[in-house]
Design an enzyme around this catalytic site. Structure first.
Site, PDB file in Angstrom:
ATOM      1  N   PHE A 288       0.865  -1.262  -0.107  1.00 15.35           N
ATOM      2  CA  PHE A 288      -0.376   0.371   0.430  1.00 15.35           C
ATOM      3  C   PHE A 288       0.591   1.316  -0.206  1.00 15.35           C
ATOM      4  CE2 PHE A 288      -2.538   2.950   2.943  1.00 15.35           C
ATOM      5  CZ  PHE A 288      -3.688   3.068   2.323  1.00 15.35           C
TER       6      PHE A 288
ATOM      7  N   GLU B 261      -1.245   3.780   9.764  1.00 15.34           N
ATOM      8  CA  GLU B 261      -2.492   3.711   9.914  1.00 15.34           C
ATOM      9  C   GLU B 261      -3.298   4.785  10.629  1.00 15.34           C
ATOM     10  OE1 GLU B 261      -0.891   1.243   8.748  1.00 15.34           O
ATOM     11  OE2 GLU B 261      -1.452   1.291   6.976  1.00 15.34           O
ATOM     12  N   GLY B 262      -3.810   5.889  10.773  1.00 15.50           N
ATOM     13  CA  GLY B 262      -3.829   7.135  11.370  1.00 15.50           C
ATOM     14  C   GLY B 262      -3.072   7.450  13.046  1.00 15.50           C
TER      15      GLY B 262
ATOM     16  N   LEU C  88       0.744   4.952   0.315  1.00 15.58           N
ATOM     17  CA  LEU C  88       0.287   6.358  -0.087  1.00 15.58           C
ATOM     18  C   LEU C  88       1.022   7.483   0.828  1.00 15.58           C
ATOM     19  CD1 LEU C  88      -2.538   8.031   0.393  1.00 15.58           C
ATOM     20  CD2 LEU C  88      -2.188   7.505   2.703  1.00 15.58           C
ATOM     21  N   SER C  89       2.080   7.678   1.703  1.00 14.15           N
ATOM     22  CA  SER C  89       3.219   8.300   2.685  1.00 14.15           C
ATOM     23  C   SER C  89       4.225   8.235   1.704  1.00 14.15           C
ATOM     24  CB  SER C  89       3.743   8.094   3.773  1.00 14.15           C
ATOM     25  OG  SER C  89       3.061   7.246   4.361  1.00 14.15           O
TER      26      SER C  89
ATOM     27  N   ARG D 154      10.253 -15.502  38.333  1.00 11.71           N
ATOM     28  CA  ARG D 154      11.148 -14.833  38.666  1.00 11.71           C
ATOM     29  C   ARG D 154      11.236 -14.565  40.623  1.00 11.71           C
ATOM     30  NH1 ARG D 154      16.663 -13.403  37.091  1.00 11.71           N
ATOM     31  NH2 ARG D 154      17.109 -11.013  38.532  1.00 11.71           N
TER      32      ARG D 154
ATOM     33  N   GLN E 292       9.542  -3.100  31.990  1.00 17.92           N
ATOM     34  CA  GLN E 292       9.682  -3.178  33.579  1.00 17.92           C
ATOM     35  C   GLN E 292       9.825  -4.471  34.198  1.00 17.92           C
ATOM     36  OE1 GLN E 292      10.349   0.041  33.704  1.00 17.92           O
ATOM     37  NE2 GLN E 292      10.575   0.216  36.098  1.00 17.92           N
TER      38      GLN E 292
END
Lengths: 84, 402
Positions: B145, B382-383, B147-148, B286, B355
């Protein structure tokens, strides 16, 4: 609930834009809120509600200008013979 | 370069976290993926054990792409008439979640292929569908795809690539950037400015004037084989244009991005689930001062939020999928909401997963560092989250303003 195609389409548009005072004759593009997102929603709504598939060549601005023109498009497509 | 389908020692040593290494990718697969359970089995056997190695190599091997094809994973939502499997969208979301749980890079390749295949299915004329859909269903042709551009990302209306109509077709000029799968794809869905609007064009990779330059060493989804693709006087036939012209041309892009967001939302749910599974396994083993991490309230708080957000995001995804299956126009906004929620939650929980793992989480011996980098990408593609907030707020405004 509306029984007519015009009424159902108007109800959908008013539901999306309650601030727009719109009737079946009015040009929805004149309100300035039609973007590609709303256009997609509108086409999906019409196809689902009336059980039709709108061919590419019918996706013209004149067919979507008002509730009346959309209803006319629906009527035309519903009356076309089904091609298997 | 060639990437062998062998789990490196570091990945194999971390088997308790990443799942057992069950064998090379070229081993037998039980059958086609038809639902969440079969997708999970496929991913656990063929993807998860190798995903860290793909990440480090910056690509997935051809063998894996072949395995995906044999599992029927490329475009199972296509109709059986075009060699698809008629998979519903709710199931497709679950399948993409499972793939995203194992490897966001592979899920990214599925996403862009899905966007192209869906667009041809939705907007292609009979000849275009006959030409491309069977190959897209089988994976013989892989899609991407475009687009950018270097100067236009979220601002899609700012694209500068042009398609000029000639007597017999089109001439394409421009540069596309950040094209997922661009290094490998056979067929590009290219959005370009025409005289009247933005059109969608199908461009084969081997068309004269198409140049593919790999983009490597990205932060996340490092194995998704990004590329910059330039088009210099690429001559296309009239049948390269997909969909209507005029005011509805934007719908082609809207629809493709909607499917992309749906798949990215699914992949984000998969990342949250992967973070949960890795973190809960690590916290159980752990110990700190003789006490398992899992008994510590601060760790329990993180795990409980992962459980809750995984379920919430999954429900939002399923609702968006249900609306797609029903042909309901509300699916577009439901998909925005699902993608926004799931991607933000994935980034948050991937940070927490690192973390929980401490220094181990920062090492290549565990998968959570990869989840952390991949999750950040989900908030952008995608947004971006910012664009999504603008769109979702716009929905609130138009529904409540009197």
């Amino acid at each position: 609930m509306f029984d007519t195609a015009q009424g159902q389409i108007l109800e959908f548009v008013r539901g999306r834009y309650p601030q727009a005072e719109i009737d079946a004759e009015q040009d929805i593009f004149a309100f300035g809120f039609v973007n590609s997102l709303f256009a997609m929603e509108l086409v999906m709504f019409v196809e689902k509600t009336f059980g039709i598939t709108i061919p590419n060549e019918e996706l013209r601005i004149d067919n979507f200008r008002s509730a009346n023109t959309m209803a006319a498009l629906v009527g035309r497509l519903q009356n076309e013979p089904v091609v298997a | 370069m060639t990437l062998l389908n062998e789990a490196p020692a570091a990945v194999a040593a971390a088997g308790s976290v990443t799942g057992p290494v069950t064998g090379p990718v070229t081993g037998p697969v039980t059958g086609p993926v038809t639902d969440r359970a079969s997708a999970r089995a496929f991913v656990d056997a063929c993807v998860t054990p190798y995903a860290n190695a793909y990440d480090r190599a910056g690509r997935v091997p051809e063998d894996l792409l072949d395995q995906v094809a044999r599992a029927g994973l490329w475009a199972p939502f296509l109709p059986s008439a075009y060699s698809g499997a008629d998979m519903d969208m709710v199931t497709l979301g679950a399948v993409h979640e499972e793939v995203g749980r194992g490897c966001s890079s592979l899920r990214s390749l599925l996403t862009v292929h899905t966007m192209l295949a869906w667009t041809v299915r939705r907007w292609g004329d009979p000849a275009q569908r006959e030409r491309w859909l069977p190959e897209l269903a089988s994976g013989a042709t892989l899609g991407a795809f475009c687009l950018s551009e270097p100067g236009a990302g979220s601002d899609a209306s700012g694209i500068a690539t042009t398609a000029v109509e000639t007597g017999g077709g089109w001439v394409l000029n421009g540069v596309k950037k950040w094209t997922t799968g661009g290094q490998r794809a056979d067929l590009f869905l290219v959005f370009a400015r025409t005289a009247t609007s933005i059109g969608a064009f199908l461009v084969p990779r081997d068309a004269p004037g198409v140049r593919v330059v790999p983009i490597d060493d990205m932060l996340g989804t490092r194995a998704s084989m990004l590329a910059e693709i330039s088009f210099q006087d690429v001559v296309l036939g009239r049948d390269a244009l997909l969909g209507p012209s005029g005011f509805t041309a934007g719908m082609v892009l809207t629809g493709a991005l909607d499917l992309g967001r749906y798949s990215v939302a699914a992949g984000s749910v998969g990342i949250i689930q992967a973070c949960l599974e890795a973190s809960s396994a690590y916290a159980a083993e752990r110990t700190v001062g003789g006490t398992p991490l899992a008994r510590l309230p601060l760790i329990q708080a993180k795990l409980s939020d992962m459980v809750t957000d995984a379920r919430a995001a999954r429900l939002l995804l399923a609702e968006a999928g249900r609306l797609k299956d029903a042909g309901d126009a509300n699916t577009i906004m439901a998909t925005w909401v699902a993608k926004y929620f799931a991607s933000v939650a994935a980034a948050r929980h991937a940070a927490e997963a690192v973390q929980i793992h401490g220094a181990n989480g920062c090492s290549p011996d565990y998968p959570v560092a990869r989840y952390y980098r991949d999750a950040k990408v989900m908030e952008i593609i995608e947004g971006s989250s910012e664009i999504q907030r603008i769109t979702i707020a716009g929905q609130a405004e138009r529904e409540t303003t009197i």
